[in-house]
Design an enzyme around this catalytic site. Sequence first.
Site, PDB file in Angstrom:
ATOM      1  N   SER A  80       0.838  -1.191   0.000  1.00 56.64           N
ATOM      2  CA  SER A  80       0.000   0.000   0.000  1.00 56.64           C
ATOM      3  C   SER A  80       0.872   1.240   0.000  1.00 56.64           C
ATOM      4  O   SER A  80       2.103   1.158   0.037  1.00 56.64           O
ATOM      5  CB  SER A  80      -0.901   0.006   1.230  1.00 56.64           C
ATOM      6  OG  SER A  80      -0.131   0.352   2.366  1.00 56.64           O
ATOM      7  N   LYS A  81       0.215   2.382  -0.015  1.00 55.05           N
ATOM      8  CA  LYS A  81       0.939   3.666  -0.036  1.00 55.05           C
ATOM      9  C   LYS A  81       1.930   3.749   1.125  1.00 55.05           C
ATOM     10  O   LYS A  81       2.970   4.380   1.019  1.00 55.05           O
ATOM     11  CB  LYS A  81      -0.050   4.823   0.071  1.00 55.05           C
ATOM     12  CG  LYS A  81      -0.813   5.051  -1.214  1.00 55.05           C
ATOM     13  CD  LYS A  81      -0.850   6.537  -1.557  1.00 55.05           C
ATOM     14  CE  LYS A  81      -1.329   6.792  -2.963  1.00 55.05           C
ATOM     15  NZ  LYS A  81      -2.762   6.638  -3.153  1.00 55.05           N
ATOM     16  N   ARG A  82       1.570   3.108   2.232  1.00 54.30           N
ATOM     17  CA  ARG A  82       2.435   3.158   3.414  1.00 54.30           C
ATOM     18  C   ARG A  82       3.811   2.532   3.147  1.00 54.30           C
ATOM     19  O   ARG A  82       4.768   2.779   3.859  1.00 54.30           O
ATOM     20  CB  ARG A  82       1.766   2.460   4.598  1.00 54.30           C
ATOM     21  CG  ARG A  82       1.091   3.438   5.548  1.00 54.30           C
ATOM     22  CD  ARG A  82       0.211   2.721   6.528  1.00 54.30           C
ATOM     23  NE  ARG A  82      -1.017   2.279   5.876  1.00 54.30           N
ATOM     24  CZ  ARG A  82      -1.581   1.098   6.018  1.00 54.30           C
ATOM     25  NH1 ARG A  82      -1.041   0.206   6.799  1.00 54.30           N
ATOM     26  NH2 ARG A  82      -2.702   0.815   5.398  1.00 54.30           N
TER      27      ARG A  82
END
Length: 478
Positions: A249-251
Amino acid sequence: MTVRVRIAPSPTGNLHIGTARTAVFNWLFAHHHGGKFILRIEDTDLERSRPEYTDNILAGLRWLGLNWDEGPFFQSQRLDLYKTAVQKLLDQGLAYRCYTTPEELEALREAQKAKGEAPRYDNRHRNLTPEQEAAFKAEGRSFVIRFKIDDDREIVWNDLVRDKMVWRGSDLGGDMVIARASEDGIGQPLYNFVVVVDDIDMQITHVIRGEDHIANTAKQILLYEALGAEAPVFAHSPLILNMDGRKLSKRDGVTSISDFQKMGFTAEALVNYMTLLGWSPPDSTQEIFTLEAAAKEFSFERVNKAGAKFDWAKLDWLNSQYIHNMPVDKLTDLLIPYWQEAGYNVDGRERPWLEQLVALIGPSMTRLVEAVDMSKMFFSDTVELSEEGSKQLQQEGSSAVLSGILAALENQTQLTETAAQDIIKQVVKAQNVKKGLVMRSLRAALTGDVHGPDLIQSWLLLNYVGLDKPRLQQAMSS
Ligand code: GLU
């Protein structure tokens, strides 16, 4: 049968690594079978779709070399086709207008939750009489169009990745919404429905997409049947996971292809890496290949069911291999935008000089963006002295060595490699010092540091643009 596959991104964000990997698998499959790869932009969500995302998606696919044979087709331009199909299902009694209000649906969900049941629509408006419909309309209720799903239907398909898949109609949440209310009484068609209409219309033979679409596939198979078409073959590829085994994910840093590009990955390395995200070639020791070479070997038999872990170290390694094996002129072309972005005076340098710089730094680069730091000193008028560099210049004999080099330089117009070597030898002899002292002092004076790329080559580059003498002078006085 000609294989026809498609990638169908929604332009609600930049080209995502997951979508790009799905595109890779589609491209490989199409090319393996001499088929067609079609691009369809799924922009029916008017609120979230943006033209700049479409641009980003097209640019990303082109950059990766995932050229398409047909399209891009835009769903927003095909609404008539979908509405005709909705009308067909309404006419056949396979779909109906449902007037249940959001409040009623919410109450239904609450009641189901209280009983510990999974939320589902209870099909309450499946068999409305014309009078009941008229009454709801008179109340001013709006409607959605639902497609009938029988609870006891068994849905079976042979997935190319996951083998036999079995779903029950009762797992699908009740009659499904295929269109939202709209002025013309037919409704604004929704994702699961338009995908099927398009895949039929575009004669798609194989639907290759991420496993997050498995539940959609079960629903879509029923829609193919209702629309009188044969369902395509399905292949659900594994998700991309981070190193902790959770969905990437973006994380995890970056998720869009343009981010990877900015970080300095080459298109060839990234696309090569993506082929390995879930697929392995028959000769698993072979890790570096072009898309064309991978296409020759590609089959879903070698695609894993388990999620594919995203391994940055492996991607970096692949990227370094591509950079190290790239012809200097091509690498130079790739680096120019990074230098320009950093504000370096690229236009003030001649092409052969740029290529010599690239030949010097290329072999120790992993990501293209590193060229910015690595070549800073070659573009800059001033030198940043590191602590070690400064210490080196304070060493006994250092200043005399530099003065000797400067004096020898006075007799040179343009420095050559041999002349540079000779100057060093001369100074060693004349001052009776160790070669190491000369080399380290020269490096510290020219580059500000005691480590770095080949010293003689660095010197030649700096000499060519007249940056070496001022640096030597400055170092002597420091
Ligand atoms: N628009 C869908 C997505 O971006 C495509 C799904 C499909 O391939 O059918 O996930």
